[in-house]
Design an enzyme around this catalytic site. Structure first.
Site, PDB file in Angstrom:
ATOM      1  N   GLY A 129      64.378 -30.824 -16.281  1.00  0.00           N
ATOM      2  CA  GLY A 129      62.942 -31.055 -16.302  1.00  0.00           C
ATOM      3  C   GLY A 129      62.537 -32.514 -16.162  1.00  0.00           C
ATOM      4  N   ALA A 137      70.254 -28.665  -7.436  1.00  0.00           N
ATOM      5  CA  ALA A 137      68.801 -28.687  -7.610  1.00  0.00           C
ATOM      6  C   ALA A 137      68.197 -27.363  -7.168  1.00  0.00           C
ATOM      7  CB  ALA A 137      68.202 -29.805  -6.780  1.00  0.00           C
ATOM      8  N   ILE A 138      67.269 -26.813  -7.964  1.00  0.00           N
ATOM      9  CA  ILE A 138      66.466 -25.684  -7.468  1.00  0.00           C
ATOM     10  C   ILE A 138      65.085 -26.223  -7.122  1.00  0.00           C
ATOM     11  CG2 ILE A 138      65.393 -23.476  -8.024  1.00  0.00           C
ATOM     12  CD1 ILE A 138      67.837 -22.761  -9.634  1.00  0.00           C
ATOM     13  N   THR A 140      73.102 -32.313 -10.917  1.00  0.00           N
ATOM     14  CA  THR A 140      74.328 -33.093 -11.091  1.00  0.00           C
ATOM     15  C   THR A 140      75.363 -32.712 -10.022  1.00  0.00           C
ATOM     16  OG1 THR A 140      73.920 -33.296 -13.462  1.00  0.00           O
ATOM     17  CG2 THR A 140      76.166 -33.683 -12.723  1.00  0.00           C
ATOM     18  N   ASP A 149      60.932 -17.407 -16.280  1.00  0.00           N
ATOM     19  CA  ASP A 149      62.244 -17.779 -16.785  1.00  0.00           C
ATOM     20  C   ASP A 149      62.258 -17.392 -18.265  1.00  0.00           C
ATOM     21  OD1 ASP A 149      64.712 -18.851 -16.661  1.00  0.00           O
ATOM     22  OD2 ASP A 149      64.088 -20.918 -16.328  1.00  0.00           O
TER      23      ASP A 149
END
Lengths: 506, 506
Positions: free
Chosen positions: B169, B197-198, B204, B257
């Site tokens: 975030g 990454a989404i 990372t 989510d």
């Protein structure tokens, strides 16, 4: 904007979907289920992205049937695509997920996107699940109903229109082909549309299709109601409240049916034909959708309130659904039994009573009969032969198959009697088991398939007497149905002997 | 049982799906989204039904890639199909829709069916929506986590294993490539896996991929952790808790989510690598996932409790997420900054503090440092150069790209400075706007793309000074990013002059 060469994929997927090569998708930052705008010669539409590693090469775009047809493309044409936002209605679905009340505009946006195929299967499934859990209040239900009406065709009649609907759940429920002609014979106008069977053995539309054409256009319906006073057609053939079909497509595999959605779906179709008065049949009993009176009353009250908001005066009839209505189950057998009733032949009381109860309520709503006198008038009309005459007028106007008498109805060629293994009384009749047997015999697709009950609840049977007869259009299906019947035993017999007390002392 | 001729359709649909001709489907009483058993030579599998009027002829069966490969069929082969029940897990999903608590067996069944592709997209979307709304208690969350572990591969180490995870975030969050080598240099074993990454500018895994191979097998991870003490790999390349990917596939387009799913997904991956101790990084601040301390504490407590139930001792670090960590955003720029930190160069305090805070907690958990002394020890290890040495060992063991120094990291060829329009102090830094700009510049796919912040919060800027520099691998994307940057203005400047009082009296 990326220019891509069309590769048509001739599969219907129930919406606007395309396939991109994995690398092209990465280039545009697109994931599966993202949306793109697809443009060609000034025609722009939104589509859902699927991704392929192998079938679609870089620079190609796979286009399924629905979007190929909308964009009018052939193999080798080029289209341009660009990522686009998910529609606002996805945010409104999330609002419902979070338990908030939706506004009128938000509900209209959702329904519009459903009708325009702008929502993916995932989003639609999430919507249905969310309203199943969170529910909708009467405002939201009213807006949803109106949105469903406004996104489809409507029929405007210049006179007062009546309608009737059953929430279903009981087999053999062939009241409509009797009640509708009675009401029409008395001068009421009833543009009745019905559904086909989904999980039952015969919908009213399946039954009527044995006798006449049920795929009518809006104009045909209007013309026939003008001329003879009523129709008995298949609602799925007309574009009335088209959002409903798309929602059912998702509800069916989940086996859920949100209460507010049931209300909206039924009433949207009634509003779309301009109904002013209607009767709602609520079959109640074990193995129906409404197990007890409390549930029945809740259903009735909600329908009545929604009716008021839509300008439809609605009366509900809670009817006995503990066993089949009449003795016939399956399209042709039910069509025959309905015609027998119209011809004044001796058929099951349950059918005559139910059909004239409902027709009587319509006559009272229409001010043709005084309060409390509708049923008698309905019975008189039935007895007089006028309802039969009206029924023949209706099926002829829709496009008769040449069947004028109940004896002419073609029923299943193959049949098997199921005999009672013992003497006793029929204590339980299982609706679900009977439907399962009728479907195994081929109903509703095989029109001649089904069941005639020789014995119903509380009736006495001797050992070896016929309990019921299974009909089928094919020998193989008949055998299968008999096998299932012996397993399920839909009629339970309680012997006269309830307990045997041995002669010796234990 | 119906015997049908195979027509292969080379599209991946993400599950086992077939297409039947409409008439064949009717014959078997099948609707779209129903299930069939498909059998060939003793091999039987379940598939979801699609229906076509035109593309598939009567007697044919369209088979998509996944099922074609599983059944090993080619065009013209024959298979037999028969209707089959929907899996029991659909009933369990309905149970959750109705608000009931699921049993351990029910949750295992759902997760097994998700992994085996037995649930349709509609059912999976309904499942995710239902747990978003109804939630799961800690028992259910524990069972779900264990089910996710048990349906995938696991790694068994013969020693105590440490791990670290950030719930994300905040951009530029490159603590792991610094903290992990510090802990490994002190002797801890850390099989760290990360995500790509989404919706951020770099995961990372994206950052590490600039320097080394991140697609390692379970065996490679075990070997490298044995040899050098740690890995920094991509979790998506290993079959650890595979249910997670399939659930994310549905969560992503809905943008939901569920809390219990977040807990289960994170902890299942940790349990699968056999972690005994772990640190959880919870970045807090506006524009992160955790806006306030109350939410942060709830997150921490739930993770700690779930950890206890799984035998993982977990400590949470609530960290400042109000602006990016360090000054670099984007895969290569972040990789370079992480290496600079390891080399002892002057980098942003925020990065060094955060990385050594987390490494220090690991050292304390591992009993290498006394309580309260971990951070100092971590700083010493970093300063000594041992962490850098360990980092180079890790990237070499995974398969180095030949980059040994921060100067060697290839960054974007094209760059543009964004200047301050006025004098003042940076009052607000928008995480979301910075990510949007970095992604427009090409991150995470274009590894060289991203942003270097010259000014951070509370820092003074003169008019015309560089606020930040945008990097890109292509001129076109750089131009686009500059355009977006000028629109979004991610750094707000508050002038020295807060109010002007006029010389005349009003």
């Amino acid at each position: 904007m990326l220019e891509l060469k069309v590769k048509r994929i001739d599969i219907e997927v129930g919406g606007f979907e395309i396939i991109l090569n994995e690398e092209d998708a990465k280039e545009l930052g697109l994931h599966p289920q993202d949306r793109v705008k697809v443009a060609r010669r000034g025609l722009i539409t939104t589509a859902i992205v699927n991704i392929s590693e192998s079938m679609i090469k870089r620079g190609e775009i796979g286009m399924f049937i629905e979007i190929s047809e909308k964009m009018n493309v052939k193999n080798g044409d080029t289209v341009k695509i660009a990522p686009t936002m998910r529609p606002m209605s996805v945010d409104y679905i999330k609002k419902k997920i979070y338990g908030e009340k939706l506004t009128k505009d938000e509900i209209y946006e959702i329904i519009k996107d459903i009708v325009d195929d702008n929502l993916s299967t995932i989003e639609l499934a999430s919507y249905v699940t969310a309203i199943q859990i969170r529910g909708m209040d009467m405002d939201e239900t009213e807006w949803m109903t109106k949105a469903m009406v406004d996104t489809g065709e409507t029929i405007d009649f210049e006179y007062t229109v009546f309608d009737v609907h059953s929430i279903g759940g009981v087999p053999g429920n062939k009241y409509a082909p009797i009640a509708v002609p009675i009401a029409a014979a008395a001068g009421l106008k009833i543009p009745k549309t019905s559904s086909r069977a989904i999980s039952s053995a015969a919908g009213t539309a399946d039954l009527m299709e044995v006798l006449t054409n049920v795929r009518l256009s809006v104009n045909d319906i209007r013309r026939i109601v003008d001329e003879v006073g009523a129709t008995l057609t298949w609602g799925g053939a007309v574009n009335l409240a088209p959002a409903d079909d798309k929602i059912v497509h998702v509800e069916y595999p989940l086996g859920i049916d949100p209460h507010s959605q049931v209300l909206a779906s039924v009433m949207a179709k009634k509003k779309a034909v301009g109904a002013n008065f209607m009767v709602l049949d609520i079959p109640m009993g074990p193995e129906t959708k409404v197990p007890d009176e409390k549930t029945a009353r809740k259903y009735a009250m909600d329908f009545i309130e929604l009716g008021e908001r839509l300008g439809i005066t609605l009366e509900a009839a809670v009817t006995y659904g503990g066993q089949p209505i009449g003795r016939a189950i399956g399209p042709a057998l039910e069509a025959r039994e309905a015609m027998q009733a119209l011809e004044g032949r001796r058929v099951s009381h349950s059918l005559i009573e139910k059909a004239t109860d409902i027709a009587g309520m319509l006559l009272e709503l229409g001010n043709i009969a005084e309060r409390g006198e509708g049923k008698d008038m309905a019975k008189d009309i039935l007895k007089s032969g006028k309802a039969r005459e009206k029924f023949l007028e209706i099926i002829n106007a829709q496009g008769s198959r040449g069947i004028e008498k109940s004896e002419d109805v073609p029923i299943g060629k193959y049949k098997a009697d199921i005999h009672s293994p013992e003497e006793g009384y029929i204590s339980i009749v299982s609706n679900k088991a009977l439907v399962k047997i009728a479907r195994t015999a081929g109903a509703p697709k095989d029109k001649g398939a089904g069941i005639i009950l020789n014995k119903k609840k509380s009736e006495k049977t001797d050992k070896g007497e016929v309990l019921y007869t299974i009909y089928a259009d094919s020998k193989a299906k008949l055998d299968e149905a008999v096998k299932i019947a012996k397993m399920l035993k839909p009629l339970k017999i309680e012997g006269m002997l309830l307990e045997r007390i041995p002669s010796y002392k234990a």
